[in-house]
Scaffold this active site. Structure first.
Site, mmCIF file in Angstrom:
data_model
loop_
_atom_site.group_PDB
_atom_site.id
_atom_site.type_symbol
_atom_site.label_atom_id
_atom_site.label_comp_id
_atom_site.label_asym_id
_atom_site.label_seq_id
_atom_site.Cartn_x
_atom_site.Cartn_y
_atom_site.Cartn_z
ATOM 1 N N TYR A 204 44.448 61.154 98.536
ATOM 2 C CA TYR A 204 45.341 62.196 98.018
ATOM 3 C C TYR A 204 46.295 62.562 99.148
ATOM 4 O O TYR A 204 45.848 62.964 100.228
ATOM 5 C CB TYR A 204 44.536 63.434 97.621
ATOM 6 N N PRO A 296 45.952 66.509 86.395
ATOM 7 C CA PRO A 296 44.952 65.490 86.740
ATOM 8 C C PRO A 296 44.545 65.473 88.222
ATOM 9 O O PRO A 296 43.655 64.741 88.603
ATOM 10 C CB PRO A 296 45.622 64.180 86.355
ATOM 11 N N LYS A 300 39.611 66.222 86.414
ATOM 12 C CA LYS A 300 38.695 67.036 85.600
ATOM 13 C C LYS A 300 38.847 66.842 84.103
ATOM 14 O O LYS A 300 37.953 67.182 83.334
ATOM 15 C CB LYS A 300 38.904 68.523 85.930
HETATM 16 P P1 FAS Z 1 42.499 62.419 73.737
HETATM 17 O O1 FAS Z 1 43.904 62.973 73.750
HETATM 18 O O2 FAS Z 1 42.131 61.346 74.689
HETATM 19 O O3 FAS Z 1 42.166 61.830 72.276
HETATM 20 C C1 FAS Z 1 42.598 62.526 71.124
HETATM 21 C C2 FAS Z 1 42.635 61.551 69.962
HETATM 22 O O4 FAS Z 1 42.972 62.300 68.793
HETATM 23 C C3 FAS Z 1 43.698 60.478 70.137
HETATM 24 O O5 FAS Z 1 43.152 59.194 69.924
HETATM 25 C C4 FAS Z 1 44.755 60.823 69.077
HETATM 26 O O6 FAS Z 1 45.333 59.664 68.498
HETATM 27 C C5 FAS Z 1 43.926 61.587 68.048
HETATM 28 N N1 FAS Z 1 44.729 62.543 67.268
HETATM 29 C C6 FAS Z 1 45.670 63.406 67.728
HETATM 30 N N2 FAS Z 1 46.190 64.107 66.698
HETATM 31 C C7 FAS Z 1 45.570 63.678 65.561
HETATM 32 C C8 FAS Z 1 45.676 63.992 64.194
HETATM 33 N N3 FAS Z 1 46.536 64.923 63.777
HETATM 34 N N4 FAS Z 1 44.891 63.329 63.321
HETATM 35 C C9 FAS Z 1 43.992 62.390 63.749
HETATM 36 N N5 FAS Z 1 43.847 62.035 65.031
HETATM 37 C C10 FAS Z 1 44.635 62.670 65.928
HETATM 38 N N6 FAS Z 1 42.406 63.102 83.087
HETATM 39 C C11 FAS Z 1 41.890 62.781 84.281
HETATM 40 O O7 FAS Z 1 40.762 63.196 84.576
HETATM 41 N N7 FAS Z 1 42.616 62.001 85.173
HETATM 42 C C12 FAS Z 1 43.861 61.509 84.861
HETATM 43 O O8 FAS Z 1 44.489 60.830 85.668
HETATM 44 C C13 FAS Z 1 44.423 61.821 83.602
HETATM 45 N N8 FAS Z 1 45.665 61.345 83.246
HETATM 46 C C14 FAS Z 1 46.201 61.709 82.026
HETATM 47 C C15 FAS Z 1 47.471 61.268 81.621
HETATM 48 C C16 FAS Z 1 48.011 61.655 80.383
HETATM 49 C C17 FAS Z 1 49.392 61.169 79.965
HETATM 50 C C18 FAS Z 1 47.279 62.496 79.524
HETATM 51 C C19 FAS Z 1 47.860 62.941 78.194
HETATM 52 C C20 FAS Z 1 46.017 62.935 79.908
HETATM 53 C C21 FAS Z 1 45.463 62.536 81.155
HETATM 54 N N9 FAS Z 1 44.188 62.950 81.555
HETATM 55 C C22 FAS Z 1 43.656 62.635 82.757
HETATM 56 C C23 FAS Z 1 43.391 63.749 80.708
HETATM 57 C C24 FAS Z 1 42.739 62.828 79.706
HETATM 58 O O9 FAS Z 1 41.968 61.882 80.380
HETATM 59 C C25 FAS Z 1 41.969 63.690 78.760
HETATM 60 O O10 FAS Z 1 41.186 64.654 79.447
HETATM 61 C C26 FAS Z 1 41.109 62.895 77.828
HETATM 62 O O11 FAS Z 1 41.908 61.941 77.191
HETATM 63 C C27 FAS Z 1 40.476 63.882 76.849
HETATM 64 O O12 FAS Z 1 39.933 63.155 75.830
HETATM 65 P P2 FAS Z 1 39.992 63.713 74.321
HETATM 66 O O13 FAS Z 1 39.612 65.142 74.330
HETATM 67 O O14 FAS Z 1 39.210 62.734 73.521
HETATM 68 O O15 FAS Z 1 41.529 63.675 73.908
HETATM 69 C C1 PHB Z 2 43.121 57.915 88.304
HETATM 70 O O1 PHB Z 2 42.553 56.951 88.843
HETATM 71 O O2 PHB Z 2 43.845 57.785 87.287
HETATM 72 C C2 PHB Z 2 42.944 59.298 88.898
HETATM 73 C C3 PHB Z 2 41.981 59.485 89.863
HETATM 74 C C4 PHB Z 2 41.818 60.747 90.419
HETATM 75 C C5 PHB Z 2 42.628 61.790 89.996
HETATM 76 C C6 PHB Z 2 43.596 61.587 89.007
HETATM 77 C C7 PHB Z 2 43.755 60.329 88.460
HETATM 78 O O3 PHB Z 2 42.475 63.017 90.555
#
Ligand code: FAS
Ligand code: PHB
Length: 393
Positions: A204, A296, A300
């Site tokens: 980081y 992110p 978490k």
């Molecule tokens: P999700 O968003 O993964 O899944 C929700 C699902 O619901 C999707 O498949 C979607 O298609 C569906 N859905 C949505 N609306 C709907 C509707 N109206 N009808 C039916 N289905 C519907 N976390 C980290 O810890 N590290 C990271 O680096 C990181 N990077 C991220 C980058 C991005 C761009 C985003 C958006 C999130 C990131 N996150 C990261 C957080 C991410 O990992 C989430 O915490 C994780 O996907 C949470 O999972 P779900 O709660 O299942 O939600």
């Molecule tokens: C990742 O590998 O996507 C990642 C790892 C650690 C973080 C955020 C993203 O804090």
């Protein structure tokens, strides 16, 4: 309109919905999962990379631990780069032996999808106009459209696992929900490349140009991020421009080891802290990103989704096995207590390591002092470490 009946109707086939669905299936509780997109679309989204011990253990309990344990990378620590120095945060020593597992969310999701497909449980992909109904009453149901045909799923409970932009939270009347939000004045530009990682552990980096993160998915696939302008666009960044800026933000002694390659994925994620309270509305529960979002920085997001699933599954299992509603009644309070710890930790790590364009000289001095204290105090590092490996469920 066709009609189906199930015990739990799960909206969303991301990690939250799939993990909850698998735990319920293993406990003999019937659940249908609906998603508005298809399996491959979900797998193409590059998201989280670091699993807390609790998340890895829960995935193992669900029966999807075999490839995770074989291919996941156990990390005892990570490094913070500041100026030309690298400072190691020794997670294992600082937490009395706890570590994290580097295993991408894409693989977690793939493992859960494969397990569900093998179980024969029902998942409806490409379900349009999904909508929860009557969840404040005793007979909730969910409607959706598939291939032009309208369907209704009658159920005992609805689990809104549909992410930040989903339909479950937005179906709750304003009078019944409170939200808390902080939108950050920058984003993360992320690149995935099939090249060996720059270091054995995550780095980081705090730099005057902005934050950077060197992560990985395996010994041959790396994941990098740089802080970018909140209005920036992927088209503004060629691979060469990304690599040049990333190098600038890293200490010289490791920047020269950076193995660059073509980006196989490049995207910009906005950063926000968001919590909606409560996480239960009669017979509908919100889970994971449907209820809360973290920047992110602290890794978490996925891990808080896992602890939500743990608490909700506990409650539903108790409801069906012992006809006690104590667990589902306690779900929202239990989940939110841990969520707010994750929100605070992710905010504090983001505040410490990023450049905030509107910071005045006082803010900048405080931030430098905060980081300086972190890098020199084992007590401060112990607090960072216990949050990073994951507070107990
Ligand atoms: P999700 O968003 O993964 O899944 C929700 C699902 O619901 C999707 O498949 C979607 O298609 C569906 N859905 C949505 N609306 C709907 C509707 N109206 N009808 C039916 N289905 C519907 N976390 C980290 O810890 N590290 C990271 O680096 C990181 N990077 C991220 C980058 C991005 C761009 C985003 C958006 C999130 C990131 N996150 C990261 C957080 C991410 O990992 C989430 O915490 C994780 O996907 C949470 O999972 P779900 O709660 O299942 O939600
Ligand atoms: C990742 O590998 O996507 C990642 C790892 C650690 C973080 C955020 C993203 O804090």
């Amino acid at each position: 309109m066709t009609r189906h009946r199930t015990q739990v109707c799960i909206i969303g086939s991301g990690p939250s919905g799939l993990l909850l669905g698998q735990l319920l299936h293993n406990a003999g509780i019937d659940a249908v999962i609906l998603d508005r997109v298809g399996r491959e679309y979900i797998l193409a989204r590059i998201r989280a990379g670091v699993l807390e011990t609790g998340t890895a253990d829960l995935l193992e309990t669900a029966g999807v631990g075999e490839r995770m344990r074989r291919e996941g990378l156990v990390h005892d620590g990570f490094e913070i780069a500041h100026g030309d120095a690298l400072h190691r945060i020794d997670l294992k020593t600082l937490t009395g032996g706890r570590t994290v597992l580097v295993y991408g969310q894409t693989e977690v999701t793939r493992d859960l999808m494969d397990k569900r497909a093998a179980s024969g449980a029902t998942t409806i992909y490409d379900a349009g106009d999904v909508e929860p109904h009557d969840f404040e009453g005793s007979s909730p149901f969910v409607t959706y459209v598939k291939d032009g045909v309208s369907h209704r799923v009658d159920c005992d409970f609805i689990a809104g696992c549909d992410g930040f932009h989903g339909v479950s939270r937005s179906s709750v009347p304003d009078r019944a929900i409170s939200t808390f939000e902080k939108v950050y004045p920058f984003g993360w530009l992320g690149v995935l490349t099939d090249r060996p990682p720059i270091r054995d552990e995550l780095v980081y980096a705090s730099h005057p140009h902005g934050f950077a993160l060197c992560s990985m998915r395996s010994a041959t696939r790396s994941r990098y991020y740089i802080q970018c302008d909140v209005n920036d666009r992927v088209e503004n960044w060629s691979d060469d421009q990304f690599w040049a800026e990333l190098r600038q933000r890293l200490p010289v002694k490791i920047a020269e080891n950076l193995k660059t390659g073509p980006s196989i994925e490049k995207s910009i994620a906005p950063l926000r802290s968001f919590v909606s309270e409560p996480m239960r509305f009669g017979r509908m529960f919100t889970v994971g990103d449907a209820a809360h979002i973290v920047p992110p920085t602290g890794a978490k997001g996925l891990n808080l989704a896992a602890s939500d699933v743990h608490y909700l599954f506990d409650g539903l299992r108790e409801y069906y096995a012992e006809t006690s509603s104590a667990g589902i009644d306690a779900y929202s309070g239990r989940a939110l207590a841990r969520v707010w710890n994750g929100i605070r930790f992710s905010w504090s790590m983001t505040r410490m390591l990023h450049r905030f364009p509107d910071d005045d000289p006082f803010d900048q001095r405080i931030q430098a002092t905060e980081l300086g204290h972190m890098l020199s105090s084992k007590n401060a590092q112990a607090s960072l470490a216990e949050n990073y490996v994951g507070l107990p469920y």
